[in-house]
Design a protein around this motif. Structure first.
Motif, PDB file in Angstrom:
ATOM      1  N   SER A 168       0.833  -1.207   0.000  1.00 39.99           N
ATOM      2  CA  SER A 168       0.000   0.000   0.000  1.00 39.99           C
ATOM      3  C   SER A 168       0.864   1.253   0.000  1.00 39.99           C
ATOM      4  CB  SER A 168      -0.964  -0.003   1.182  1.00 39.99           C
ATOM      5  OG  SER A 168      -0.337   0.324   2.363  1.00 39.99           O
ATOM      6  N   LEU A 169       1.973   1.235   0.719  1.00 39.94           N
ATOM      7  CA  LEU A 169       2.863   2.402   0.733  1.00 39.94           C
ATOM      8  C   LEU A 169       3.619   2.553  -0.584  1.00 39.94           C
ATOM      9  CD1 LEU A 169       4.239   2.202   4.367  1.00 39.94           C
ATOM     10  CD2 LEU A 169       2.814   4.010   3.408  1.00 39.94           C
ATOM     11  N   ARG A 170       3.953   1.435  -1.186  1.00 40.40           N
ATOM     12  CA  ARG A 170       4.614   1.497  -2.488  1.00 40.40           C
ATOM     13  C   ARG A 170       3.697   2.171  -3.509  1.00 40.40           C
ATOM     14  NH1 ARG A 170       6.536  -3.603  -2.629  1.00 40.40           N
ATOM     15  NH2 ARG A 170       4.812  -4.403  -3.876  1.00 40.40           N
ATOM     16  N   ALA A 171       2.389   1.881  -3.400  1.00 41.53           N
ATOM     17  CA  ALA A 171       1.424   2.491  -4.315  1.00 41.53           C
ATOM     18  C   ALA A 171       1.176   3.961  -3.980  1.00 41.53           C
ATOM     19  CB  ALA A 171       0.111   1.718  -4.265  1.00 41.53           C
ATOM     20  N   ALA A 172       1.363   4.329  -2.708  1.00 39.38           N
ATOM     21  CA  ALA A 172       1.073   5.700  -2.280  1.00 39.38           C
ATOM     22  C   ALA A 172       2.172   6.678  -2.652  1.00 39.38           C
ATOM     23  CB  ALA A 172       0.853   5.734  -0.768  1.00 39.38           C
ATOM     24  N   LEU A 173       3.385   6.176  -2.893  1.00 37.70           N
ATOM     25  CA  LEU A 173       4.520   7.030  -3.224  1.00 37.70           C
ATOM     26  C   LEU A 173       4.852   6.904  -4.711  1.00 37.70           C
ATOM     27  CD1 LEU A 173       6.645   6.032  -0.130  1.00 37.70           C
ATOM     28  CD2 LEU A 173       5.735   8.327  -0.538  1.00 37.70           C
ATOM     29  N   GLU A 175       7.591   7.236  -6.295  1.00 33.69           N
ATOM     30  CA  GLU A 175       8.802   6.453  -6.525  1.00 33.69           C
ATOM     31  C   GLU A 175       8.706   5.038  -5.957  1.00 33.69           C
ATOM     32  OE1 GLU A 175      12.699   8.822  -6.243  1.00 33.69           O
ATOM     33  OE2 GLU A 175      11.303   9.980  -5.015  1.00 33.69           O
ATOM     34  N   GLY A 176       7.627   4.748  -5.255  1.00 36.18           N
ATOM     35  CA  GLY A 176       7.440   3.422  -4.696  1.00 36.18           C
ATOM     36  C   GLY A 176       8.572   3.025  -3.768  1.00 36.18           C
ATOM     37  N   ALA A 177       9.032   1.777  -3.887  1.00 36.16           N
ATOM     38  CA  ALA A 177      10.096   1.269  -3.031  1.00 36.16           C
ATOM     39  C   ALA A 177      11.441   1.942  -3.297  1.00 36.16           C
ATOM     40  CB  ALA A 177      10.218  -0.241  -3.199  1.00 36.16           C
ATOM     41  N   ASP A 181      13.400   7.337   1.489  1.00 30.70           N
ATOM     42  CA  ASP A 181      12.969   7.120   2.872  1.00 30.70           C
ATOM     43  C   ASP A 181      11.978   5.967   3.002  1.00 30.70           C
ATOM     44  OD1 ASP A 181      14.526   9.294   3.641  1.00 30.70           O
ATOM     45  OD2 ASP A 181      12.871  10.719   3.447  1.00 30.70           O
ATOM     46  N   PHE A 182      11.899   5.124   1.970  1.00 30.78           N
ATOM     47  CA  PHE A 182      10.870   4.081   1.965  1.00 30.78           C
ATOM     48  C   PHE A 182      10.975   3.154   3.173  1.00 30.78           C
ATOM     49  CE2 PHE A 182       9.015  -0.005   0.540  1.00 30.78           C
ATOM     50  CZ  PHE A 182       7.735   0.436   0.265  1.00 30.78           C
ATOM     51  N   PRO A 271       3.934  15.505   1.160  1.00 27.60           N
ATOM     52  CA  PRO A 271       5.086  15.976   1.950  1.00 27.60           C
ATOM     53  C   PRO A 271       6.268  15.016   1.925  1.00 27.60           C
ATOM     54  CG  PRO A 271       3.041  16.317   3.150  1.00 27.60           C
ATOM     55  CD  PRO A 271       2.699  15.470   1.963  1.00 27.60           C
ATOM     56  N   ARG A 272       6.021  13.745   1.662  1.00 32.35           N
ATOM     57  CA  ARG A 272       7.109  12.780   1.531  1.00 32.35           C
ATOM     58  C   ARG A 272       7.509  12.574   0.073  1.00 32.35           C
ATOM     59  NH1 ARG A 272      10.343  10.791   5.695  1.00 32.35           N
ATOM     60  NH2 ARG A 272       9.105  10.369   7.558  1.00 32.35           N
ATOM     61  N   ASP A 273       6.543  12.657  -0.826  1.00 35.43           N
ATOM     62  CA  ASP A 273       6.806  12.413  -2.240  1.00 35.43           C
ATOM     63  C   ASP A 273       7.741  13.452  -2.842  1.00 35.43           C
ATOM     64  OD1 ASP A 273       6.077  10.244  -3.771  1.00 35.43           O
ATOM     65  OD2 ASP A 273       3.992  10.859  -3.977  1.00 35.43           O
ATOM     66  N   ARG A 274       7.430  14.716  -2.610  1.00 38.89           N
ATOM     67  CA  ARG A 274       8.216  15.810  -3.195  1.00 38.89           C
ATOM     68  C   ARG A 274       8.562  16.818  -2.090  1.00 38.89           C
ATOM     69  NH1 ARG A 274       9.293  12.765  -6.267  1.00 38.89           N
ATOM     70  NH2 ARG A 274       8.715  12.520  -8.446  1.00 38.89           N
ATOM     71  N   PRO A 275       9.400  16.404  -1.135  1.00 36.70           N
ATOM     72  CA  PRO A 275       9.661  17.268   0.023  1.00 36.70           C
ATOM     73  C   PRO A 275      10.280  18.614  -0.322  1.00 36.70           C
ATOM     74  CG  PRO A 275      11.158  15.376  -0.002  1.00 36.70           C
ATOM     75  CD  PRO A 275      10.109  15.121  -1.033  1.00 36.70           C
TER      76      PRO A 275
END
Length: 286
Positions: A168-173, A175-177, A181-182, A271-275
């Motif tokens: 689910s987090l891989r899909a939310a970001l 850049e994925g894994a 900061d994955f 905020p994590r994707d494109r800090p």
């Protein structure tokens, strides 16, 4: 990145503990409000707090039943979470502050700003929730949320399947894994899921569950938006698959004088994707 430069504090309230993280000693007060489900202040704002602390007094709240804000025995709907914001401000001696909210946090920030215009100096809503009259799969989602056992089953699946959290987090970001900061983000989400399991909580928040009606959303903050009196920035990642662009555009239209910012190649966890882009926009506006 771990919040090594922030200090953790706990407020004792009538409903339970409220955890918040504090950084920065000078400048305007900024309150950061995270989203729902497995979000916590360190997970969502782990990069934002260090980026803001040299010019602002930063306060990042763990919502009730998130992070260190448990056990919690009070209300956790719109009114209850707005009350938590007021509790934080009163405890910290903040007559007013600048609010930044993501998703659920954006909905709470908007409601609080509309009802307490004298306490909010500036407002940043990042893909805010609670801004739609009807959502995709409205009826089926309502039935899912109210079918006995289904939410417990979903919670158990997340609790016993760390791989599901990673997926689910891989899909939310975007850049994925490959996100730098994955591993840290996954570890924080897994920690939050363990805390929910130990506390006997559901993976979804009461705010999310109570927001859904059969035909219409029960939480629809749009009629309140005209009462927001402070400068407001509405932000959305162009690859957000959770909050539709139409809802964000309407939110910006309904708030007097609000600006809309679309961030390319960013998803819901902006905020994590494109800090770097997010922090630059935040500092320029705040």
């Amino acid at each position: 990145m771990p919040l090594t430069s922030a200090t953790a504090h706990t407020i004792t309230t009538a409903h339970g503990p409220l955890r918040y993280y504090r950084a920065g000693n000078t400048g305007p007060a900024v309150i950061l409000l995270h989203g729902a489900m497995l979000d916590t202040a360190p997970l969502v704002w782990g990069a934002a707090i260090p980026a803001l602390q040299d010019g602002y007094r930063v306060f990042a709240l763990d919502w009730p039943r998130h992070g260190g804000s448990r056990p919690w025995h009070g209300p956790t709907g719109q009114a209850g979470l707005e009350e938590a914001v007021a509790e934080l401000m009163d405890h910290c001696g903040l007559a007013s502050a600048r609010l930044v909210g993501l998703s659920l946090g954006g909905g709470i920030a908007a409601g609080f700003a509309a009802r307490n215009p004298d306490r909010v100096e500036r407002l940043v809503l990042v893909a805010p929730g609670g801004m739609e009259g009807r959502r995709v799969a409205q009826g089926s989602t309502y039935l899912y949320l109210r079918t006995p056992g289904l939410l417990r089953l979903t919670t158990a699946l997340f609790a016993h399947s760390p791989a599901l959290i990673r997926v689910s987090l891989r899909a939310a970001l975007v850049e994925g894994a490959d996100h730098p900061d994955f591993a840290e983000i996954v570890a924080l989400a897994e920690q939050e899921m363990r805390s929910k399991r130990e506390a006997g909580e559901l993976v979804m928040d009461d705010w999310q569950i109570s927001s859904y009606g059969w035909r219409r959303m029960r939480t629809d903050l749009r009629p309140l938006l005209r009462h927001i009196a402070c400068p407001t920035l509405v932000v959305r990642g162009d690859r957000d698959s959770v909050v539709p662009l139409s809802a964000v555009e309407e939110t910006a239209r309904l708030i007097p004088g609000a600006d809309l910012l679309r961030v390319p190649d960013a998803g819901h966890l902006l905020p994590r994707d494109r800090p770097e882009e997010f922090h630059a926009a935040l500092r320029a506006f705040l």
